[in-house]
Design an enzyme around this catalytic site. Structure first.
Site, PDB file in Angstrom:
ATOM      1  N   HIS A  78      47.877  27.658  30.601  1.00 49.32           N
ATOM      2  CA  HIS A  78      46.526  27.386  30.983  1.00 49.32           C
ATOM      3  C   HIS A  78      45.927  28.704  30.190  1.00 49.32           C
ATOM      4  O   HIS A  78      44.835  28.511  29.904  1.00 49.32           O
ATOM      5  CB  HIS A  78      46.489  27.675  32.540  1.00 49.32           C
ATOM      6  CG  HIS A  78      45.147  27.508  32.953  1.00 49.32           C
ATOM      7  ND1 HIS A  78      44.379  26.679  32.971  1.00 49.32           N
ATOM      8  CD2 HIS A  78      44.422  28.429  33.951  1.00 49.32           C
ATOM      9  CE1 HIS A  78      43.126  26.924  33.609  1.00 49.32           C
ATOM     10  NE2 HIS A  78      43.316  28.111  34.168  1.00 49.32           N
TER      11      HIS A  78
HETATM   12  C1  HEM Z   1      44.498  35.252  34.773  1.00 49.98           C
HETATM   13  C2  HEM Z   1      44.750  33.858  34.983  1.00 49.98           C
HETATM   14  C3  HEM Z   1      43.826  32.819  34.618  1.00 49.98           C
HETATM   15  C4  HEM Z   1      42.894  32.524  33.584  1.00 49.98           C
HETATM   16  C5  HEM Z   1      42.756  33.584  32.312  1.00 49.98           C
HETATM   17  C6  HEM Z   1      42.340  31.373  33.817  1.00 49.98           C
HETATM   18  C7  HEM Z   1      41.441  30.954  32.806  1.00 49.98           C
HETATM   19  C8  HEM Z   1      40.585  29.569  32.993  1.00 49.98           C
HETATM   20  C9  HEM Z   1      39.675  29.320  32.068  1.00 49.98           C
HETATM   21  C10 HEM Z   1      39.094  29.789  30.961  1.00 49.98           C
HETATM   22  C11 HEM Z   1      39.089  28.136  32.675  1.00 49.98           C
HETATM   23  C12 HEM Z   1      38.014  27.217  32.168  1.00 49.98           C
HETATM   24  C13 HEM Z   1      38.482  26.229  31.073  1.00 49.98           C
HETATM   25  C14 HEM Z   1      37.219  25.112  30.640  1.00 49.98           C
HETATM   26  O1  HEM Z   1      36.242  25.245  31.411  1.00 49.98           O
HETATM   27  O2  HEM Z   1      37.280  24.565  29.594  1.00 49.98           O
HETATM   28  C15 HEM Z   1      39.924  27.582  33.818  1.00 49.98           C
HETATM   29  C16 HEM Z   1      39.831  26.693  34.510  1.00 49.98           C
HETATM   30  C17 HEM Z   1      40.445  26.303  35.694  1.00 49.98           C
HETATM   31  N1  HEM Z   1      41.470  27.168  36.337  1.00 49.98           N
HETATM   32 FE1  HEM Z   1      42.202  28.998  35.520  1.00 49.98          FE
HETATM   33  N2  HEM Z   1      42.847  30.743  34.831  1.00 49.98           N
HETATM   34  C18 HEM Z   1      43.654  31.522  35.298  1.00 49.98           C
HETATM   35  C19 HEM Z   1      44.404  31.154  36.663  1.00 49.98           C
HETATM   36  C20 HEM Z   1      44.384  29.891  37.093  1.00 49.98           C
HETATM   37  C21 HEM Z   1      45.317  29.592  38.092  1.00 49.98           C
HETATM   38  C22 HEM Z   1      46.506  30.752  38.904  1.00 49.98           C
HETATM   39  C23 HEM Z   1      44.914  28.511  38.731  1.00 49.98           C
HETATM   40  C24 HEM Z   1      45.542  27.514  39.904  1.00 49.98           C
HETATM   41  C25 HEM Z   1      46.882  27.559  40.080  1.00 49.98           C
HETATM   42  C26 HEM Z   1      43.894  28.060  37.959  1.00 49.98           C
HETATM   43  C27 HEM Z   1      43.258  26.830  37.793  1.00 49.98           C
HETATM   44  C28 HEM Z   1      42.258  26.217  37.189  1.00 49.98           C
HETATM   45  C29 HEM Z   1      41.579  25.185  37.367  1.00 49.98           C
HETATM   46  C30 HEM Z   1      42.114  23.997  38.278  1.00 49.98           C
HETATM   47  C31 HEM Z   1      40.625  25.244  36.406  1.00 49.98           C
HETATM   48  C32 HEM Z   1      39.369  24.040  35.945  1.00 49.98           C
HETATM   49  C33 HEM Z   1      40.025  22.977  34.979  1.00 49.98           C
HETATM   50  C34 HEM Z   1      40.439  21.822  35.181  1.00 49.98           C
HETATM   51  O3  HEM Z   1      40.211  21.237  36.357  1.00 49.98           O
HETATM   52  O4  HEM Z   1      41.260  21.059  34.608  1.00 49.98           O
HETATM   53  N3  HEM Z   1      43.594  29.126  37.081  1.00 49.98           N
HETATM   54  N4  HEM Z   1      40.832  29.075  34.011  1.00 49.98           N
END
Ligand code: HEM
Length: 217
Positions: free
Chosen positions: A168
């Protein structure tokens, strides 16, 4: 052409996401400290072994509750649509950054969607197996065989979750503009059009009322 950025995440969604990320980091580090003696030194981050053992399950529960907040807000956008199958078949082109023959997709690409459902399954397994092995409150209600199975499942789900989050983060950095969307909330129109064509059409519908929106592309 209108060049105002498009809102991808509200401030509440961004706060929710980064709180989950912080809780995930804490739960993962404390979990690793308890997982193997070679990693026990990580328990110093949480005030030593006993405190790590006390705090880890609470961090897990808080992470789960906050994660549910993300699920409620994003689960609809993670349903698969017709174009996703073709996109997956052409994923080689996506990786090579070729646009020809790649269908436009919604707010999330199929890779993100698969990851979303993987995260949800891992979180559910971690929660329920975690309750079974939570000695202080719940373990007495379960037999030793259930506890052993729960321990195995807990470690397995934790392992898959950590790998998924590495993917991710890598994907977020690879698609330039994604991390900025999760920090500042907005994306450029060019970004939305290039990476999520159907979503772009949907959110700019009011600016082009005559344009039909087709999920088939
Ligand atoms: C340092 C750690 C993390 C970074 C750098 C990060 C980065 C991002 C980014 C850039 C997005 C936007 C993607 C887009 O809009 O296309 C996103 C969305 C998301 N992230 Fe993270 N994330 C991190 C940790 C996590 C963790 C730990 C979780 C859950 C366990 C999480 C769950 C999600 C979810 C559910 C979305 C919405 C995308 C979807 O529903 O498919 N993230 N994240």
């Amino acid at each position: 052409m209108n060049d105002k950025p498009i809102l991808r995440y509200t401030s509440n969604q961004r706060t929710n996401h980064w709180l989950v990320a912080i809780l995930f980091l804490m739960a993962a580090l404390s979990g690793l400290a308890l997982f193997h003696p070679a990693l026990f030194w990580l328990s110093n981050l949480f005030g030593g072994g006993p405190w790590t053992r006390i705090l880890h399950p609470f961090m897990g529960v808080v992470m789960f509750v906050l994660f549910l907040g993300l699920v409620i807000q994003f689960f609809r956008a993670n349903f698969f649509i017709t174009n996703d199958r073709l996109w997956l078949r052409r994923v080689g082109r996506v990786i090579k950054n070729e646009e020809e023959g790649v269908p436009p997709i919604g707010k999330y690409n199929p890779g993100q969607k698969l990851l979303f459902w993987t995260l949800l399954i891992c979180m559910l397994v971690l929660l329920f197996s975690g309750l079974v092995i939570w000695r202080a409150y719940f373990s007495e209600y379960f037999g030793i065989t259930s506890i052993r199975w729960a321990m195995l499942l807990h470690a397995l789900a934790g392992f898959i979750l950590v790998l998924s989050i590495i993917v991710h983060i890598y994907a977020g950095i690879w698609i330039k503009g994604s991390v900025s969307a999760m920090v500042h909330g907005g994306v450029s129109r060019a970004w939305a059009k290039k990476h999520h064509g159907l979503w772009y059409r949907e959110v700019t519908r009011d600016e082009h009322p005559d344009r039909p929106i087709s999920k088939k592309g």
